[in-house]
Every structure is written in C-alpha cells, then in structure tokens.
Write an enzyme that holds these catalytic residues in place. Structure first.
Site, PDB file in Angstrom:
ATOM      1  N   GLY A  31      -0.572   4.694  -1.220  1.00 46.19           N
ATOM      2  CA  GLY A  31      -1.698   5.297  -0.512  1.00 46.19           C
ATOM      3  C   GLY A  31      -1.320   6.522   0.314  1.00 46.19           C
ATOM      4  O   GLY A  31      -0.167   6.951   0.315  1.00 46.19           O
ATOM      5  N   GLN A  32      -2.327   7.054   1.004  1.00 48.93           N
ATOM      6  CA  GLN A  32      -2.125   8.308   1.751  1.00 48.93           C
ATOM      7  C   GLN A  32      -0.973   8.186   2.753  1.00 48.93           C
ATOM      8  O   GLN A  32      -0.067   9.019   2.761  1.00 48.93           O
ATOM      9  CB  GLN A  32      -3.409   8.687   2.512  1.00 48.93           C
ATOM     10  CG  GLN A  32      -3.287  10.015   3.254  1.00 48.93           C
ATOM     11  CD  GLN A  32      -4.351  10.208   4.326  1.00 48.93           C
ATOM     12  OE1 GLN A  32      -5.081   9.292   4.688  1.00 48.93           O
ATOM     13  NE2 GLN A  32      -4.427  11.426   4.840  1.00 48.93           N
ATOM     14  N   GLY A  72       0.819  -1.224   0.000  1.00 42.83           N
ATOM     15  CA  GLY A  72       0.000   0.000   0.000  1.00 42.83           C
ATOM     16  C   GLY A  72       0.846   1.264   0.000  1.00 42.83           C
ATOM     17  O   GLY A  72       0.446   2.300   0.544  1.00 42.83           O
ATOM     18  N   TYR A 120     -15.074  -2.691   7.160  1.00 39.04           N
ATOM     19  CA  TYR A 120     -13.704  -2.266   7.451  1.00 39.04           C
ATOM     20  C   TYR A 120     -13.374  -2.520   8.929  1.00 39.04           C
ATOM     21  O   TYR A 120     -12.335  -3.097   9.263  1.00 39.04           O
ATOM     22  CB  TYR A 120     -13.584  -0.773   7.115  1.00 39.04           C
ATOM     23  CG  TYR A 120     -12.256  -0.146   7.430  1.00 39.04           C
ATOM     24  CD1 TYR A 120     -11.077  -0.567   6.826  1.00 39.04           C
ATOM     25  CD2 TYR A 120     -12.182   0.922   8.332  1.00 39.04           C
ATOM     26  CE1 TYR A 120      -9.863   0.042   7.108  1.00 39.04           C
ATOM     27  CE2 TYR A 120     -10.974   1.540   8.611  1.00 39.04           C
ATOM     28  CZ  TYR A 120      -9.821   1.098   8.002  1.00 39.04           C
ATOM     29  OH  TYR A 120      -8.625   1.707   8.290  1.00 39.04           O
ATOM     30  N   LYS A 145     -10.735  -5.046  10.764  1.00 42.10           N
ATOM     31  CA  LYS A 145      -9.683  -4.509  11.635  1.00 42.10           C
ATOM     32  C   LYS A 145      -9.700  -5.195  13.004  1.00 42.10           C
ATOM     33  O   LYS A 145      -8.653  -5.480  13.568  1.00 42.10           O
ATOM     34  CB  LYS A 145      -9.818  -2.988  11.773  1.00 42.10           C
ATOM     35  CG  LYS A 145      -9.349  -2.223  10.533  1.00 42.10           C
ATOM     36  CD  LYS A 145      -7.852  -2.416  10.291  1.00 42.10           C
ATOM     37  CE  LYS A 145      -7.364  -1.815   9.002  1.00 42.10           C
ATOM     38  NZ  LYS A 145      -5.973  -2.164   8.677  1.00 42.10           N
ATOM     39  N   ILE A 179      -6.328  10.525   9.542  1.00 44.63           N
ATOM     40  CA  ILE A 179      -4.994  11.082   9.280  1.00 44.63           C
ATOM     41  C   ILE A 179      -5.114  12.216   8.259  1.00 44.63           C
ATOM     42  O   ILE A 179      -5.709  12.041   7.191  1.00 44.63           O
ATOM     43  CB  ILE A 179      -4.036   9.993   8.757  1.00 44.63           C
ATOM     44  CG1 ILE A 179      -3.950   8.818   9.751  1.00 44.63           C
ATOM     45  CG2 ILE A 179      -2.647  10.584   8.488  1.00 44.63           C
ATOM     46  CD1 ILE A 179      -3.352   9.126  11.099  1.00 44.63           C
ATOM     47  N   ASP A 189      -0.365  -8.001  -5.448  1.00 46.37           N
ATOM     48  CA  ASP A 189      -1.754  -7.993  -4.991  1.00 46.37           C
ATOM     49  C   ASP A 189      -1.775  -8.800  -3.700  1.00 46.37           C
ATOM     50  O   ASP A 189      -1.591 -10.026  -3.739  1.00 46.37           O
ATOM     51  CB  ASP A 189      -2.642  -8.636  -6.075  1.00 46.37           C
ATOM     52  CG  ASP A 189      -4.090  -8.758  -5.626  1.00 46.37           C
ATOM     53  OD1 ASP A 189      -4.390  -8.505  -4.431  1.00 46.37           O
ATOM     54  OD2 ASP A 189      -4.929  -9.136  -6.462  1.00 46.37           O
TER      55      ASP A 189
END
Ligand code: SER
Length: 325
Positions: A16-17, A13, A148, A152, A178, A58
C-alpha cells in the site's frame, strides 16, 4: 513493563501507499532479511521483492498470519493493512471484516507468542461531526460517521485493552492525509491531495472531488516514516498514551494546494466537483493538536506545504520524464 528487543518484523499491507515505503525504511534500519513484507493480492513492486522476503497473506484469516509468523520467526508486527474511508463506505461489511477481524487476529497472534510489540496506525477518521474541528485535541469526542472511522476507534480501544490487560506493547498514531510520490493511495478521502500532483504533472488539469475550501490535516511521506519509526522506538517509560497519538504536519485547503502547485506550473487548471467524499471530509478535523506526541516521544515534522509541493513536483516530474507515470 520491560521493553523487548525488536527482532524480525512482519509488515502487513506492505504493497500500500505507506506500507511500500515503510517496509523499505524498516529494512534499511533492521536489515533486509529481518523485515517480511506481506500483501493480500496486489503485485508487489520490484523494489519490495528484490530487497527482502515477501509473502501473500489475508489478515482476516488468522492462520495465514500464523504461518508466516512462525516461518520467519517474527516478534514484531507493523499492521498497515486496512480498507480506507471511501472504499469502506462503498463496502462497509468488507471494511469491518478486514479492519476489525484483521486487527484482532494480529493482536491475538502477537499476544500468544509474547511478541516485542505491535504498531497499528489509526487515523483522523476517528473524529466525527461533534468533534471540535480546529486544533482537534488529543482527548475529545470520538463519534465517526464512516465505517473506517468506527473500526479505527474500536481498534484504538482494543489495542489499549491489549496493552493494559495482557501487557502487549501496542502503539499507534492517528495519521492525517498522507502525501507521497512512490505508491498512490487506495480508496481514501484524502486521496485528492495526491492525485492533484499526478494530474498536474501529466495533464496540467485536475477535477477535485472535494470543494475548494475543504481543509484537512496532512503530512508528507518522509515525516510519516519518521513519525512511525520514532513511535516504534520510543522509550516506553515515557509513554502515557499508546494507540491513539494525534500527529500532524500541515493543514491546507484544496484551493491553497492548487495555488501552491500553480506557482510551479502556472497553466495548471483545477475544477471542483464534490462527490460523496465531501461529507466525509466535512466530518473530519481541519487541523489537529499533536502536543502530546511532541511531549511523549519528541514528534516534530519537517515538511510544510511549500517544501512538500516542490519535492512532490520534482519527484513526479522525473518519473514522468522517465515514462514511469
Ligand atoms: N487517508 C485516509 C482516508 O482518507 C484517512 O486516514 O481514508
């Protein structure tokens, strides 16, 4: 358990951000060639490509992880790849596949190769409507209503299981929303707290997808990077928790954030049109108690609302002037 030295790191990832900035921070610390950035399909930035190795994988297909782990002699995985809360509600099966199977694959690859460790972020999404919303404690009810959040909670449990059952050094922290200016977030409920800055700079107006009084715990990216690196490098003998540390830096409502931005851009106008993400936000804490992280590995944030807002507007203002927004 004896601590093993971190050698070559794989970041999933990384486009990503958080991943995009964390990868650069890790490269600075561990050496460019020792940090492999990976993504699934989004084109990586020049910064990411030029500063070190990059591969497409992936995480839901284990052999793609194994191939790069063996090719680059990886002994530590920072697992940032995940489908966030809002996209996860649109496509719960995809969220389960990427978040659960991806996580299990990462843990298995790390276990089989007896790696030095794995870092897997969790989220305030582990909490749900039955959880106390003020100063949410470390140990509390974990009954989330989003897919989600479900992945988690299961991820925290599975990670701790790998620690206790197999001796794999897995660590994780429950990120709040974030806020950052480098890479926009993708598909979360807390995205409004980032979008609002981009729109304030570009258009001087923003329509917020949660109501004015919606209050959530948040953190600015420099603190997020510090927290992540500090936990990764914490002395294991001091850790009683492993995969589920509450961390936070600040809490504010959408209205308070808008008011803070208005101090810098007086003509900034905000409208509120809550959508399906309102119910998700309402099921999450308004503030979080992170005493345990402070005690076990010395967590202490630097940025509050005022400093964060000033810095975000400066950074995005410069990008806007340079025609990069
Ligand atoms: N930022 C995430 C989301 O909103 C929470 O971890 O989904």
């Amino acid at each position: 358990m004896a601590e093993k030295k971190i050698g070559n790191i794989l970041v999933t990832g990384s486009v990503g951000q958080i991943g995009s900035e964390l990868t650069l921070a890790l490269r600075e610390r561990y050496g460019n060639d020792h940090v492999l950035a990976t993504g699934r399909k989004t084109k990586p930035s020049e910064k990411l490509l030029e500063s070190g190795p990059f591969e497409f994988i992936d995480v839901s297909r284990k052999h793609t992880i194994e191939e790069v782990v063996d090719k680059y002699n990886i002994n530590y995985i920072v697992h940032m790849a995940a489908i966030l809360s809002a996209v996860g509600e649109k496509n719960p099966l995809l969220a389960w596949d990427v978040n659960m199977n991806g996580l299990h694959n990462v843990l298995e690859v790390a276990r089989k190769r007896e790696m030095a460790g794995v870092l897997i972020p969790s989220s305030i999404a582990v909490f749900g409507p039955e959880t106390p919303r003020d100063d949410t404690p470390q140990e509390t009810v974990l009954k989330p209503r989003t897919m989600y959040g479900v992945t988690k909670v299961a991820g925290e449990l599975l990670s701790d299981y790998y620690f206790h059952r197999f001796g794999l050094d897995v660590r994780g922290l429950r990120y709040p929303g974030i806020i950052s200016s480098e890479t926009p977030p993708g598909g979360g409920t807390t995205d409004y707290a980032v979008e609002i800055f981009y729109e304030a700079i570009k258009n001087k107006k923003y329509t917020c997808f949660v109501g004015e009084d919606t209050r959530l715990p948040m953190m600015y990216m420099p603190d997020c990077l510090d927290a992540t690196l500090q936990l990764m490098e914490a002395d294991i003998s001091k850790l009683k928790h492993h995969s589920d540390f509450n961390v936070t830096a600040m809490s504010f409502s959408a209205g308070e954030l808008a008011a803070e931005i208005k101090k810098h851009i007086p003509e900034f106008a905000v409208a509120y049109e809550p959508d399906f993400r309102q119910a998700i936000a309402d099921s999450w804490p308004m503030s979080v108690d992170d005493t345990v992280a402070r005690k076990e590995w010395g967590w202490k944030p630097k940025f509050e609302l005022a400093e964060m807002t000033k810095d975000m507007l400066e950074k995005l203002g410069q990008k806007h002037k340079a025609g990069q927004l």
